[in-house]
Enzyme design. Structure first.
Site, PDB file in Angstrom:
ATOM      1  N   ASP A 156       2.870 -30.913  25.541  1.00  0.00           N
ATOM      2  CA  ASP A 156       1.787 -31.758  25.060  1.00  0.00           C
ATOM      3  C   ASP A 156       1.998 -33.132  25.701  1.00  0.00           C
ATOM      4  O   ASP A 156       3.109 -33.448  26.143  1.00  0.00           O
ATOM      5  CB  ASP A 156       1.873 -31.858  23.524  1.00  0.00           C
ATOM      6  CG  ASP A 156       0.955 -32.929  22.978  1.00  0.00           C
ATOM      7  OD1 ASP A 156      -0.238 -32.901  23.300  1.00  0.00           O
ATOM      8  OD2 ASP A 156       1.448 -33.805  22.238  1.00  0.00           O
ATOM      9  N   ASP A 206       4.391 -32.390  19.309  1.00  0.00           N
ATOM     10  CA  ASP A 206       4.851 -33.254  18.214  1.00  0.00           C
ATOM     11  C   ASP A 206       3.812 -33.508  17.124  1.00  0.00           C
ATOM     12  O   ASP A 206       4.147 -33.987  16.040  1.00  0.00           O
ATOM     13  CB  ASP A 206       5.277 -34.613  18.780  1.00  0.00           C
ATOM     14  CG  ASP A 206       4.075 -35.488  19.134  1.00  0.00           C
ATOM     15  OD1 ASP A 206       3.203 -34.996  19.881  1.00  0.00           O
ATOM     16  OD2 ASP A 206       4.005 -36.625  18.649  1.00  0.00           O
ATOM     17  N   ASP A 243      -0.625 -29.740  17.216  1.00  0.00           N
ATOM     18  CA  ASP A 243       0.237 -28.885  18.039  1.00  0.00           C
ATOM     19  C   ASP A 243       0.835 -27.724  17.244  1.00  0.00           C
ATOM     20  O   ASP A 243       1.384 -26.789  17.834  1.00  0.00           O
ATOM     21  CB  ASP A 243       1.386 -29.711  18.643  1.00  0.00           C
ATOM     22  CG  ASP A 243       0.893 -30.781  19.603  1.00  0.00           C
ATOM     23  OD1 ASP A 243      -0.132 -30.525  20.271  1.00  0.00           O
ATOM     24  OD2 ASP A 243       1.508 -31.856  19.687  1.00  0.00           O
TER      25      ASP A 243
END
Length: 357
Positions: free
Chosen positions: A78, A274, A278
């Site tokens: 990410d 995080d 996600d």
């Protein structure tokens, strides 16, 4: 072992006729075998590996993650809060000549203060005003922006996708937006009653160790990828700074897990993230690695948690997985080797049951 012990007893009794001796040799075969070594070889190594990981800030929440990690070939990251620090700041404000920058920031901050997104907070901080305008019918549009009414004026703030959805003409600021995005900045276009007022550019600094960690992974032969809701230009700019060659951009938060699933059709995938958005992707991946500096939901969804929030922990997790399994194989070898050597000696009657024990 039970079958071998029984056959040994019967053969010794049959050929020697000494029942006492046959019983002794049969017992020696039973007690010399070491099944406990085979049973301990794997869990002991896993326990020690988990302990070593904890000392380095790598928390193993699921033991099978250590085994799966060594089979992973693709690592997907990410962007915000994982590769970057997750604390974006407004770096540039562009307003059309007919619009005052202070007015544009005022109405932008009035809307964005109702959003929890990090970019929204950055805009509010930049405006630095004490009295906000009253907003009604506020809507947060996931992955695109926000909209609402200030008095009778319809205000829309967001990316190009949102502007196209609302049929707001953006020709005047297309080049400005492209210029910001080439610099790796996220752009938020501000419009009022379908008239563009300007553009607010936001940038998030890259973590110091992200470049080193991703460089190590590339050298080890792993395929590194980045998945983000940012547009292609911004995503490619950030990826280029850290050494990631493959980018999946313009991904809505709810579609991240689907993208991971698509990648899994080809090979095993590790996802590193995080945020709240996600969590589904962390669950979907073969191994989900959550940043300890992220949200509680992401941490709960991760198989491995990096307490220090550093991507160096991804490299260390891979090394830990490989070294743990080397130790498991070593333990199994010695457990088997001991039995292979000792059992024939016991069958031959060369080991007394007391010595065997």
């Amino acid at each position: 072992i039970l079958v071998i012990a029984l056959l040994t007893f019967l053969n010794w009794w049959y050929f020697s006729g000494d029942l006492s001796r046959a019983i002794g040799v049969g017992i020696a075969v039973l007690v010399i075998a070491c099944p406990c070594a085979l049973g301990l070889a794997t869990p002991t190594a896993l326990m020690v590996g988990a302990g070593m990981g904890a000392k380095r800030g790598i928390l193993i929440r699921k033991g099978e993650a250590i085994q799966t990690m060594k089979k992973v070939k693709t690592i997907v990251f990410d962007k915000t809060g994982t590769i970057t620090n997750g604390k974006p700041e407004v770096t540039s404000v562009y307003n059309l000549p007919s619009v005052k920058a202070s007015y544009m920031l005022w109405i932008a901050a009035s809307l964005e203060r109702l959003s929890e997104h990090p970019i929204a907070k950055a805009i509010v901080n930049k405006a630095n005003i004490k009295k906000f305008k009253d907003v009604t019918r506020f809507k947060g549009l996931r992955g695109r922006g926000v909209e609402g009414f200030i008095g009778k004026n319809h205000v829309v703030i967001g990316n190009m996708t949102l502007m196209k959805e609302r049929k707001i003409p953006v020709k005047e600021i297309e080049q400005v937006v492209a210029g910001f995005e080439k610099q790796g900045k996220t752009t938020m276009i501000v419009s009022e009653n379908k008239d563009v007022l300007g553009v607010i550019a936001v940038a998030d600094t890259i973590k110091e160790d992200s470049v080193l960690a991703i460089s190590d992974l590339n050298k080890k032969g792993y395929k590194t990828m980045m998945i983000t809701g940012d547009n292609e230009l911004t995503a490619q700019a950030i990826a280029g700074q850290v050494g990631i060659k493959e980018v999946i951009a313009n991904v809505l938060p709810e579609d991240k897990a689907k993208k991971i699933e698509d990648l899994q059709r080809r090979e095993m995938v590790c996802f590193v993230g995080d945020g709240i958005n996600d969590a589904p992707a962390l669950k979907q991946a073969n191994v989900g690695i959550a940043m300890g500096t992220g949200t509680d939901i992401a941490i709960e969804a991760g198989d491995i948690v990096l307490a220090r929030g550093s991507l160096r922990g991804v490299v260390q997790s891979i090394n830990l997985s490989k070294s743990t399994f080397r130790k498991i194989k070593q333990n199994l070898f010695w457990a088997f080797a001991y039995n292979v050597i000792a059992i024939p000696l016991a069958v031959a009657g060369l080991l007394h049951p007391v010595i065997a024990e």
